[in-house]
Design a protein around this motif. Structure first.
Motif, PDB file in Angstrom:
ATOM      1  N   SER A  66     -67.841   0.252  20.967  1.00 15.68           N
ATOM      2  CA  SER A  66     -68.930  -0.709  21.177  1.00 15.68           C
ATOM      3  C   SER A  66     -68.929  -1.784  20.079  1.00 15.68           C
ATOM      4  O   SER A  66     -69.038  -2.980  20.368  1.00 15.68           O
ATOM      5  CB  SER A  66     -70.282   0.010  21.182  1.00 15.68           C
ATOM      6  OG  SER A  66     -70.314   0.988  22.193  1.00 15.68           O
ATOM      7  N   ALA A  67     -68.811  -1.352  18.830  1.00 15.21           N
ATOM      8  CA  ALA A  67     -68.824  -2.299  17.713  1.00 15.21           C
ATOM      9  C   ALA A  67     -67.615  -3.229  17.772  1.00 15.21           C
ATOM     10  O   ALA A  67     -67.740  -4.440  17.562  1.00 15.21           O
ATOM     11  CB  ALA A  67     -68.844  -1.548  16.381  1.00 15.21           C
ATOM     12  N   PHE A  68     -66.439  -2.666  18.075  1.00 13.92           N
ATOM     13  CA  PHE A  68     -65.239  -3.499  18.136  1.00 13.92           C
ATOM     14  C   PHE A  68     -65.285  -4.467  19.311  1.00 13.92           C
ATOM     15  O   PHE A  68     -64.775  -5.581  19.212  1.00 13.92           O
ATOM     16  CB  PHE A  68     -63.983  -2.638  18.203  1.00 13.92           C
ATOM     17  CG  PHE A  68     -63.705  -1.871  16.943  1.00 13.92           C
ATOM     18  CD1 PHE A  68     -63.783  -2.484  15.697  1.00 13.92           C
ATOM     19  CD2 PHE A  68     -63.380  -0.534  16.987  1.00 13.92           C
ATOM     20  CE1 PHE A  68     -63.539  -1.777  14.531  1.00 13.92           C
ATOM     21  CE2 PHE A  68     -63.125   0.183  15.834  1.00 13.92           C
ATOM     22  CZ  PHE A  68     -63.205  -0.443  14.598  1.00 13.92           C
ATOM     23  N   THR A  69     -65.888  -4.063  20.409  1.00 14.05           N
ATOM     24  CA  THR A  69     -66.016  -4.972  21.552  1.00 14.05           C
ATOM     25  C   THR A  69     -66.885  -6.161  21.190  1.00 14.05           C
ATOM     26  O   THR A  69     -66.513  -7.317  21.398  1.00 14.05           O
ATOM     27  CB  THR A  69     -66.607  -4.227  22.768  1.00 14.05           C
ATOM     28  OG1 THR A  69     -65.726  -3.161  23.114  1.00 14.05           O
ATOM     29  CG2 THR A  69     -66.782  -5.155  23.949  1.00 14.05           C
ATOM     30  N   LYS A  70     -68.053  -5.891  20.597  1.00 15.91           N
ATOM     31  CA  LYS A  70     -68.971  -6.971  20.230  1.00 15.91           C
ATOM     32  C   LYS A  70     -68.367  -7.823  19.126  1.00 15.91           C
ATOM     33  O   LYS A  70     -68.342  -9.047  19.195  1.00 15.91           O
ATOM     34  CB  LYS A  70     -70.309  -6.375  19.785  1.00 15.91           C
ATOM     35  CG  LYS A  70     -71.422  -7.404  19.642  1.00 15.91           C
ATOM     36  CD  LYS A  70     -71.377  -8.007  18.267  1.00 15.91           C
ATOM     37  CE  LYS A  70     -72.337  -9.159  18.137  1.00 15.91           C
ATOM     38  NZ  LYS A  70     -71.772 -10.237  17.329  1.00 15.91           N
ATOM     39  N   SER A  71     -67.848  -7.174  18.099  1.00 10.83           N
ATOM     40  CA  SER A  71     -67.280  -7.892  16.976  1.00 10.83           C
ATOM     41  C   SER A  71     -66.025  -8.662  17.399  1.00 10.83           C
ATOM     42  O   SER A  71     -65.828  -9.814  16.994  1.00 10.83           O
ATOM     43  CB  SER A  71     -66.934  -6.914  15.853  1.00 10.83           C
ATOM     44  OG  SER A  71     -66.371  -7.583  14.757  1.00 10.83           O
ATOM     45  N   ILE A 124     -71.363 -13.135  11.226  1.00  9.60           N
ATOM     46  CA  ILE A 124     -72.482 -13.980  10.788  1.00  9.60           C
ATOM     47  C   ILE A 124     -72.092 -15.450  10.835  1.00  9.60           C
ATOM     48  O   ILE A 124     -72.886 -16.298  11.266  1.00  9.60           O
ATOM     49  CB  ILE A 124     -72.973 -13.548   9.395  1.00  9.60           C
ATOM     50  CG1 ILE A 124     -73.620 -12.162   9.490  1.00  9.60           C
ATOM     51  CG2 ILE A 124     -73.949 -14.562   8.817  1.00  9.60           C
ATOM     52  CD1 ILE A 124     -73.957 -11.536   8.158  1.00  9.60           C
ATOM     53  N   VAL A 125     -70.872 -15.776  10.427  1.00  9.37           N
ATOM     54  CA  VAL A 125     -70.412 -17.166  10.510  1.00  9.37           C
ATOM     55  C   VAL A 125     -70.395 -17.611  11.972  1.00  9.37           C
ATOM     56  O   VAL A 125     -70.795 -18.736  12.295  1.00  9.37           O
ATOM     57  CB  VAL A 125     -69.019 -17.338   9.868  1.00  9.37           C
ATOM     58  CG1 VAL A 125     -68.422 -18.698  10.184  1.00  9.37           C
ATOM     59  CG2 VAL A 125     -69.114 -17.137   8.359  1.00  9.37           C
ATOM     60  N   HIS A 126     -69.967 -16.732  12.865  1.00  9.05           N
ATOM     61  CA  HIS A 126     -69.972 -17.056  14.291  1.00  9.05           C
ATOM     62  C   HIS A 126     -71.374 -17.398  14.766  1.00  9.05           C
ATOM     63  O   HIS A 126     -71.586 -18.349  15.508  1.00  9.05           O
ATOM     64  CB  HIS A 126     -69.404 -15.891  15.103  1.00  9.05           C
ATOM     65  CG  HIS A 126     -69.546 -16.053  16.571  1.00  9.05           C
ATOM     66  ND1 HIS A 126     -70.514 -15.390  17.293  1.00  9.05           N
ATOM     67  CD2 HIS A 126     -68.871 -16.824  17.455  1.00  9.05           C
ATOM     68  CE1 HIS A 126     -70.410 -15.742  18.561  1.00  9.05           C
ATOM     69  NE2 HIS A 126     -69.422 -16.607  18.691  1.00  9.05           N
ATOM     70  N   VAL A 127     -72.365 -16.620  14.324  1.00  4.64           N
ATOM     71  CA  VAL A 127     -73.756 -16.890  14.691  1.00  4.64           C
ATOM     72  C   VAL A 127     -74.184 -18.258  14.174  1.00  4.64           C
ATOM     73  O   VAL A 127     -74.864 -19.018  14.870  1.00  4.64           O
ATOM     74  CB  VAL A 127     -74.694 -15.783  14.140  1.00  4.64           C
ATOM     75  CG1 VAL A 127     -76.148 -16.204  14.201  1.00  4.64           C
ATOM     76  CG2 VAL A 127     -74.492 -14.495  14.911  1.00  4.64           C
ATOM     77  N   ALA A 130     -75.841  -9.674  14.622  1.00  4.88           N
ATOM     78  CA  ALA A 130     -74.390  -9.824  14.500  1.00  4.88           C
ATOM     79  C   ALA A 130     -73.814  -8.898  13.437  1.00  4.88           C
ATOM     80  O   ALA A 130     -72.706  -8.394  13.566  1.00  4.88           O
ATOM     81  CB  ALA A 130     -74.045 -11.274  14.179  1.00  4.88           C
ATOM     82  N   ALA A 131     -74.570  -8.674  12.373  1.00  8.87           N
ATOM     83  CA  ALA A 131     -74.097  -7.844  11.269  1.00  8.87           C
ATOM     84  C   ALA A 131     -74.185  -6.356  11.583  1.00  8.87           C
ATOM     85  O   ALA A 131     -73.427  -5.554  11.023  1.00  8.87           O
ATOM     86  CB  ALA A 131     -74.904  -8.143  10.007  1.00  8.87           C
ATOM     87  N   ALA A 132     -75.081  -5.979  12.461  1.00 10.11           N
ATOM     88  CA  ALA A 132     -75.346  -4.563  12.706  1.00 10.11           C
ATOM     89  C   ALA A 132     -74.129  -3.759  13.171  1.00 10.11           C
ATOM     90  O   ALA A 132     -73.859  -2.701  12.598  1.00 10.11           O
ATOM     91  CB  ALA A 132     -76.506  -4.411  13.695  1.00 10.11           C
ATOM     92  N   PRO A 133     -73.372  -4.191  14.195  1.00  8.34           N
ATOM     93  CA  PRO A 133     -72.292  -3.315  14.680  1.00  8.34           C
ATOM     94  C   PRO A 133     -71.272  -2.900  13.620  1.00  8.34           C
ATOM     95  O   PRO A 133     -71.016  -1.699  13.468  1.00  8.34           O
ATOM     96  CB  PRO A 133     -71.661  -4.122  15.822  1.00  8.34           C
ATOM     97  CG  PRO A 133     -72.775  -4.974  16.322  1.00  8.34           C
ATOM     98  CD  PRO A 133     -73.549  -5.341  15.081  1.00  8.34           C
TER      99      PRO A 133
END
Length: 135
Positions: free
Chosen positions: A21-26, A88-91, A107-110
């Motif tokens: 999940s984290a790698f998908t979002k990130s 975070i830069v993406h955001v 954005a930082a959470a995953p």
């Protein structure tokens, strides 16, 4: 009585689900960051592969091999921090209807949650007790 081996398997599977999940979002965010910063779209996957791939390999080393733990932990933390910073830069490059702070935290959470759950999983996998009582 619950067998500790079963609990360890559940921890590894749970961490793998969190990881996917984290790698998908990130990965999506880092791909968008890479293409927005000049990578050709066909090579946008390189940035998430490098950053998140380092996290995956460091995690595998920590689970499988107890030697060189300081190096694996260093890579795991470095990869997580770099992935978090990229998210975070993406955001900051996007227009969100919510506040930047809320979007940056989301954005930082995953990658940060994955770092913490990986640490907990490794601690659990290294336990030696043969049986854990529940009840």
């Amino acid at each position: 009585m619950i067998n500790l081996a079963t609990i360890k398997r559940c921890a590894v599977i749970g961490n793998a689900v969190i990881g996917v999940s984290a790698f998908t979002k990130s990965g999506m965010s880092l791909w968008q960051l890479a293409t927005a910063s000049g990578y050709p779209p066909a090579l946008g996957w390189v940035l998430p592969l490098v950053l998140d791939g380092m996290v995956i390999l460091a995690t595998l080393i920590l689970v499988v091999n107890a030697s060189h733990r300081w190096f694996a932990w260093s890579l795991l933390i470095l990869g997580s921090v770099a992935s978090t910073a990229g998210n975070i830069v993406h955001v900051s490059m996007s227009d969100y209807s919510s506040s930047f702070t809320v979007a940056a935290l989301a954005a930082a959470a995953p990658p940060l949650v994955l770092l913490v759950t990986t640490h907990l999983m490794i601690q659990l996998v290294r336990l030696d007790d043969p049986v854990v009582s529940v009840g």
